[in-house]
Structure formats: structure tokens, C-alpha cells
Design a protein around this motif. Structure first.
Motif, PDB file in Angstrom:
ATOM      1  N   LEU A 183      -8.400  22.467   2.736  1.00 27.73           N
ATOM      2  CA  LEU A 183      -7.075  22.399   2.105  1.00 27.73           C
ATOM      3  C   LEU A 183      -6.078  21.575   2.909  1.00 27.73           C
ATOM      4  O   LEU A 183      -4.923  21.445   2.525  1.00 27.73           O
ATOM      5  CB  LEU A 183      -6.500  23.814   1.971  1.00 27.73           C
TER       6      LEU A 183
ATOM      7  N   LEU B  14      -4.702  22.445   5.567  1.00 29.66           N
ATOM      8  CA  LEU B  14      -3.673  23.300   6.159  1.00 29.66           C
ATOM      9  C   LEU B  14      -3.814  23.311   7.673  1.00 29.66           C
ATOM     10  O   LEU B  14      -2.914  23.713   8.383  1.00 29.66           O
ATOM     11  CB  LEU B  14      -3.789  24.734   5.640  1.00 29.66           C
TER      12      LEU B  14
ATOM     13  N   ARG C 228       0.349  13.982  -0.521  1.00 27.85           N
ATOM     14  CA  ARG C 228       0.883  14.966  -1.446  1.00 27.85           C
ATOM     15  C   ARG C 228       0.049  15.015  -2.719  1.00 27.85           C
ATOM     16  O   ARG C 228      -0.304  16.091  -3.211  1.00 27.85           O
ATOM     17  CB  ARG C 228       2.307  14.535  -1.789  1.00 27.85           C
TER      18      ARG C 228
ATOM     19  N   LYS D 266      -3.223  16.626  -1.948  1.00 23.70           N
ATOM     20  CA  LYS D 266      -3.087  18.079  -1.756  1.00 23.70           C
ATOM     21  C   LYS D 266      -3.091  18.810  -3.090  1.00 23.70           C
ATOM     22  O   LYS D 266      -3.635  19.899  -3.206  1.00 23.70           O
ATOM     23  CB  LYS D 266      -1.789  18.394  -1.010  1.00 23.70           C
TER      24      LYS D 266
ATOM     25  N   GLN E 247      -6.739  23.274  -4.485  1.00 24.15           N
ATOM     26  CA  GLN E 247      -5.907  24.467  -4.492  1.00 24.15           C
ATOM     27  C   GLN E 247      -6.701  25.656  -3.987  1.00 24.15           C
ATOM     28  O   GLN E 247      -7.907  25.566  -3.762  1.00 24.15           O
ATOM     29  CB  GLN E 247      -5.388  24.748  -5.901  1.00 24.15           C
TER      30      GLN E 247
ATOM     31  N   ASN F  67       6.143  19.269  -7.743  1.00 21.52           N
ATOM     32  CA  ASN F  67       5.367  18.061  -7.985  1.00 21.52           C
ATOM     33  C   ASN F  67       5.867  17.312  -9.213  1.00 21.52           C
ATOM     34  O   ASN F  67       5.089  16.881 -10.068  1.00 21.52           O
ATOM     35  CB  ASN F  67       3.879  18.398  -8.100  1.00 21.52           C
TER      36      ASN F  67
ATOM     37  N   LEU G 262      -1.702  22.431 -11.423  1.00 17.37           N
ATOM     38  CA  LEU G 262      -1.587  20.987 -11.173  1.00 17.37           C
ATOM     39  C   LEU G 262      -2.875  20.248 -11.540  1.00 17.37           C
ATOM     40  O   LEU G 262      -3.094  19.134 -11.082  1.00 17.37           O
ATOM     41  CB  LEU G 262      -1.250  20.738  -9.707  1.00 17.37           C
TER      42      LEU G 262
END
Lengths: 279, 323
Positions: B60, B62, B86, B89, B93, B120, B169
């Protein structure tokens, strides 16, 4: 009817909290309605009635310039409430922002901020407030600012601790996966979730703030004459204490009752928000 | 086969070990290579602390990698600019284990599901609202939930909300970090079936992290077994469950409770897990392995190809082939 019964149950169960709430309510009401309830003008000099003992015209007596002490105490409630709420509000606001940023960023920023806060906490709060207030120039507004600055670390520590634990919660991780900027994470996720301990701290803090503000005025670094401020009144009345005991005593009692009201209420709020309390 | 959607290449993640002196570090994830194709489910199993969740966080983005690289549709996250990062990303999810903690308790359900949209570029309030309704509908929740708070929902409903948020998304890959282990058994099945349906409808790929082998078997196309930061066996699901080769996988599979009175109830892996900051020489499993020999104490095995759809990291395999 049901509400009334609940109120009665509550009063029986938490008498001290209710006492505190009633005191706060009365002080707030009196200060809001000051022009209506005060028997005299708090600033009118009446040199023929100097230092009168409590009686039927002047319920709590008069001071050395013939001003009615009861009226001055009533108007003084406005200043003390303003000081208490203002100090806690400013300190809380800065504390929340600094604490949550520091907690979320971590690392060197966090270290620097926390060491600074440690230094500030190492001073007795009254001494630091005294120095700051003297440096800013002695008046009521500056004394509030000085005490607020001194109280900021309390809220920073509290909020930072919360932020540290909240930032590891999964809804923050989730927000990061869809690209939430740090400002968003702080304002939407961290701050709303760390407010309840801040509210408790703030309620408990108001009493102390009022006390420190009165102390600064007593020393002469807060509200200046002729302001009707409780601390300043005690200070002026001090010299008359042996012969005209009412001058210093009644403002002192006003401070005492108000502070006790906030402390009792704050303790109650803390207990109520403590999960272990529910049984 | 297809071009992989996500490709991990010798990925490693080390955490500095505080309080143990200078220069030491924990290797939470060590030389992990793994491909995930579009629409595929890869199960990732292993015991607590073996690095499953860390690997999920790496996927992810992170956490930063210590070594190796992760390619998503051929692109390396580290080489992209901010806007591209972005965008990437939003393609990956996560659904977490505990929906209690993965939903902000101060947000209403509507705010929770629309959060990724707001962040977004969905500026239009009306469109957002419409989309949130669609998403809730997809996970089987009606409009009446929009104005509720997470604490007013059951565990299963909360997990549905988390799933709705994850698909908002239109991602291509979802990391499922033990999505059912906090739920009642009856609700687990509903959530798993919902995930399966969404996978079919939206052509999602799943990285399914779990220690529940039965669930992994139900959902996965292939399964990777992790031990101590490494993938020690990787195989198609049926192959792995029918023909496990690594000694650790074998005991893991034997530990699935069964009702056959002939078989022993549970097999325990004996010995201790090595401590993280003192990685043992050789194979990381040798201290608990029933067939370890001197070689295993000295040289660690590499993941090696056994046959189509089956890789194992065990010295015994190469021994067997040489003899």
C-alpha cells in the motif's frame, strides 16, 4: 415529568457535581445580568460613605472610596469568568494544534516541541505567568495572555499523547491509502477524536485559571484600578483587613466559591467520561 | 500467463531495533518475491508476527522499502512524481481486520464512504452523494445507513462500509488484512461471498492476508506461506492443500481442526520462534523443523521451482533431487 425525575436522581447520585453546576450557573447568570442585579454603580465614588460596614443600604459594605462592594463583586464576576474561559480557550486551542501536529509528525519536530514544553512545565506556573505578565506590561488582557501561554504545555502533552495513539488507528492508515494530506488527517481524524479529555482538562482548568488571574491582579500585574476585579479588590482591602474586614473578605469568598464550583463540576465531568465509572 | 498487476521483487523491510545497541535491525520482511495478476486472489498465510501485515503495508506504500522494488503495472512507486503517486495510491486499497477501528467514530457512514472521493477530485456534492448511494447499494446497505454512526452498526455492517469505502475509487487491487477474523462465523461467510461477488463484477485482485486456512482455501487462487519474513512456499491453492512440501506448511495444514477420530486432534510445532534481532544462520525454520540437518543450520535455502505453480524454499527439496 420524566426529566424532572432524572434531575432528582442525578442530584441524589452526584450531589457535588450538581452543586458545582449550580454555582457556575449562578455566577454566569449574575455576571450576564450585572446591570440589573447590582444595587449600585460599581464605579461611582461616594466619599461620604467610605468604608461603611455591611448594612441595609450597602449589603456588603463599601470600600475606601465609598463604592459598593456587592456591586463590584457582581461586576467582578464578568472579569473572572472572562479570564477563566479566555485562558483555557487560548491555551486549549494552541495546545490542540501544537499537540496534534507534534504527535502526527513525530521525529525531530516532536522531540523539539516536547522538550520546550518540558522546560515550560519545569517552572512553577505562577512564577512563569508573573514574569511573562510583567514583561508584556501589567494589564488585564496581558495577564490573560501570560497565563494562557503558561498553560499551553498542559494541553500539548494531553493532545500529543492522544494523537500518538490515534495516528496508529486504522482509519488514519486507511485515509493515507487514498492520499489524505496531513492537514486533513489532523483536522478530520485526530482532533475530533481527542477532544473529550481536553474538555475535561479545560473544565478543571477554569477554576485554576481564575485563581491565577486573581493572584496576578492581587500582586498588581493584572487588572488595574479602578477595575472591579476580585483579586485587585482583595489586594486593596488587605490594608484595611483588621478594622474593615468586609473589604477584602467578600471578594475573597467570591473567588473561593467560584473556583470551588468549577472544580466540583470538572471532577464530575471527568468521572462521567471515565469508562470505568459506568456500572 | 497475464502480465502481473503487482510484482514484488526481492522486497525487504527492516526496522531499526531500539535499545539493543547500534546498527541492529529487525528484518520484518526478507527477500519476498510475488506476482499478483489482475482479478486474481493471492492468499498470504503465516503465524502472528511473521510479516504478513508489514508486507501488506508495503504494497500500500504506507511504509518505505529497505530493499528490492514493488512494481504496479510496471511502474515503481518510488520513481513517480507526487500526482502520479496519488493516482497510483488510489489503485490499491485496504480492508482492515477490525472495522471498529478502521472507521472514524466521529464520521457518519456517508462521510466515511465519501472521504476518498472528496480527496480525489470529486468536487460536486450531488454526484458524490449519488456515488455513495451506489457504493452502499453494492455492498448491500440501504440509504437509511447514510446518516448513522459506526457504533450504531453491527460488525458485519461496519465491514461492509469499509469495503464500500475501499472500492469507491475503482481500485484494481485490494489488500484484505484478515477482513473476517473479527466477525462471527455466520457473518464471515456473507462478507466472503460479498468480496467474491465484487471481485467478479469489478475485476479486482486481492491480496488476502489471513491465518484462517479454511477461508484462504475458499477464496484464493494461489497461496503464499510466510515464515519469519520470508515466503517459504508458494503454490496454487489446490496444489498447496493437497501436496504441501515444506515441513512448516505440513504442520500448518495438520493444525486445521478436523472431526476424523483416526487423526490426532492438533499437531503442535515444537521449539521456539527465533527472536527477530538474532536471525539464526541457515534456514530460519531449522530450530523447529523435524527433518533439519547440519546443512540447514548453516545455509538458508532459496525459493526454488518444483513444478508449474509450485515453489518451495527448503533444503530437503534440493537434497531429494540430488540423491
Amino acid at each position: 415529568m420524566a426529566q424532572f425525575r432524572y434531575l432528582r436522581y442525578f442530584t441524589k447520585r452526584y450531589p457535588l457535581t450538581v452543586t458545582g453546576a449550580v454555582i457556575i450557573f449562578l455566577v454566569v447568570m449574575v455576571s450576564l445580568a450585572a446591570p440589573l442585579v447590582s444595587p449600585h454603580n460599581p464605579y461611582t465614588l461616594n466619599l461620604t460613605d467610605r468604608l461603611k460596614p455591611p448594612g441595609s443600604i450597602y449589603l456588603l459594605g463599601t470600600d475606601e472610596l465609598g463604592r459598593d462592594i456587592l456591586s463590584r463583586i457582581i461586576y467582578g464576576a464578568r472579569l473572572s469568568l472572562l479570564a477563566g474561559v479566555g485562558i483555557v480557550g487560548i491555551a486549549g486551542l494552541f495546545g490542540i494544534v501544537i499537540g496534534s501536529v507534534s504527535g502526527l509528525l513525530g521525529g525531530k519536530v516532536d522531540q523539539a516541541v516536547m522538550r520546550l514544553m518540558d522546560i515550560m512545565l519545569a517552572f512553577p506556573s505562577l512564577v512563569l505567568a508573573l514574569a511573562l505578565s510583567a514583561a508584556l506590561g501589567p494589564n488585564f488582557r496581558n495577564s490573560i495572555l501570560a497565563i494562557a501561554i503558561v498553560k499551553i504545555p498542559v494541553y500539548v502533552r494531553l493532545v500529543r499523547g492522544q494523537a500518538l495513539s490515534i495516528k496508529e488507528r486504522q482509519f488514519v492508515k486507511a485515509a493515507q491509502t487514498f492520499g489524505a494530506p496531513k492537514v486533513w488527517i489532523i483536522s478530520r481524524h485526530i482532533i475530533p477524536n481527542c477532544l473529550s479529555p481536553v474538555v475535561v482538562q479545560a473544565t478543571l482548568g477554569i477554576g485554576e485559571a481564575i485563581l491565577i488571574a486573581a493572584t496576578l491582579s492581587f500582586i498588581g500585574l493584572g487588572a488595574q484600578p479602578p477595575a472591579a476585579e476580585w483579586g485587585a479588590m482583595v489586594s486593596m482591602g488587605r490594608i484595611y483587613l483588621l478594622d474593615q474586614w468586609w473589604y477584602a473578605s467578600f471578594p475573597g469568598i467570591a473567588i473561593f466559591i467560584t473556583v470551588i464550583g468549577f472544580n466540583l463540576f470538572g471532577d464530575g465531568v471527568r468521572d462521567m467520561l471515565d469508562p470505568r465509572f459506568h456500572n | 500467463m497475464f502480465k502481473p498487476l503487482l510484482s514484488l521483487q526481492r522486497v525487504g523491510k527492516e526496522f531499526p531495533a531500539r535499545g539493543t545497541g547500534k546498527g541492529l535491525s529487525y528484518k520484518a520482511v526478507n527477500e519476498v518475491s510475488l506476482d499478483i495478476c489482475p482479478g486474481e486472489t493471492v492468499g498470504l498465510v503465516g503465524e502472528s508476527g511473521c510479516g504478513k501485515s508489514t508486507l501488506g503495508y508495503l504494497v500500500l506504500n504506507l511504509l518505505d522499502l529497505t530493499s528490492g522494488e514493488i512494481l504496479f503495472e510496471g511502474q515503481n512507486f518510488a520513481n513517480l512524481n507526487k500526482d502520479q503517486q496519488r493516482a497510483l495510491k488510489s489503485q490499491i486499497q485496504i480492508v482492515f481486520q477490525d472495522p471498529q477501528s478502521s472507521l472514524n467514530p466521529r464520521f457518519k457512514i456517508e462521510q466515511i464512504v465519501e472521504e476518498p472521493l472528496r480527496l480525489n477530485g470529486w468536487r460536486d456534492k450531488q454526484k458524490r452523494k449519488e456515488r455513495v448511494r451506489q457504493l452502499l447499494d453494492k455492498v448491500g446497505l440501504g440509504e437509511e445507513y447514510l446518516a448513522r454512526f459506526p457504533h450504531e452498526l453491527s460488525g458485519g455492517q461496519r465491514q461492509r462500509v469499509a469495503i464500500a469505502r475501499a472500492i469507491s475509487l475503482n481500485p484494481k487491487l485490494i489488500v484484505l488484512d484478515e477482513p473476517t477474523s473479527a466477525l462471527d462465523v455466520s457473518v464471515q461467510a456473507q462478507i466472503l461471498n460479498l468480496l467474491k461477488k465484487l471481485q467478479r463484477d469489478l475485476n479486482l485482485a486481492f491480496l488476502f492476508i489471513s491465518h484462517n486456512l479454511a477461508v484462504v482455501r475458499h477464496l484464493s487462487n494461489k497461496v503464499a506461506v510466510m515464515y519469519f519474513g520470508r515466503i517459504i512456499e508458494l503454490a496454487d491453492t489446490n496444489e498447496l492443500f493437497n501436496n504441501p512440501l515444506h515441513p512448516y506448511t505440513k504442520v500448518l495444514l495438520q493444525s486445521i481442526p478436523n472431526i476424523n477420530p483416526e487423526k490426532p486432534l492438533l499437531v503442535e510445532v515444537e521449539g521456539e520462534i527465533p527472536t527477530l534481532h538474532k536471525s539464526p544462520l541457515g534456514c530460519s525454520f531449522h530450530s523447529r523443523c523435524s527433518i533439519a540437518n547440519d546443512l540447514c543450520r548453516e545455509a538458508g535455502p532459496e525459493l526454488q521451482f518444483i513444478k508449474e505453480g509450485h515453489w518451495v524454499s527448503c533444503n530437503a527439496m534440493s537434497r531429494g533431487r540430488k540423491e
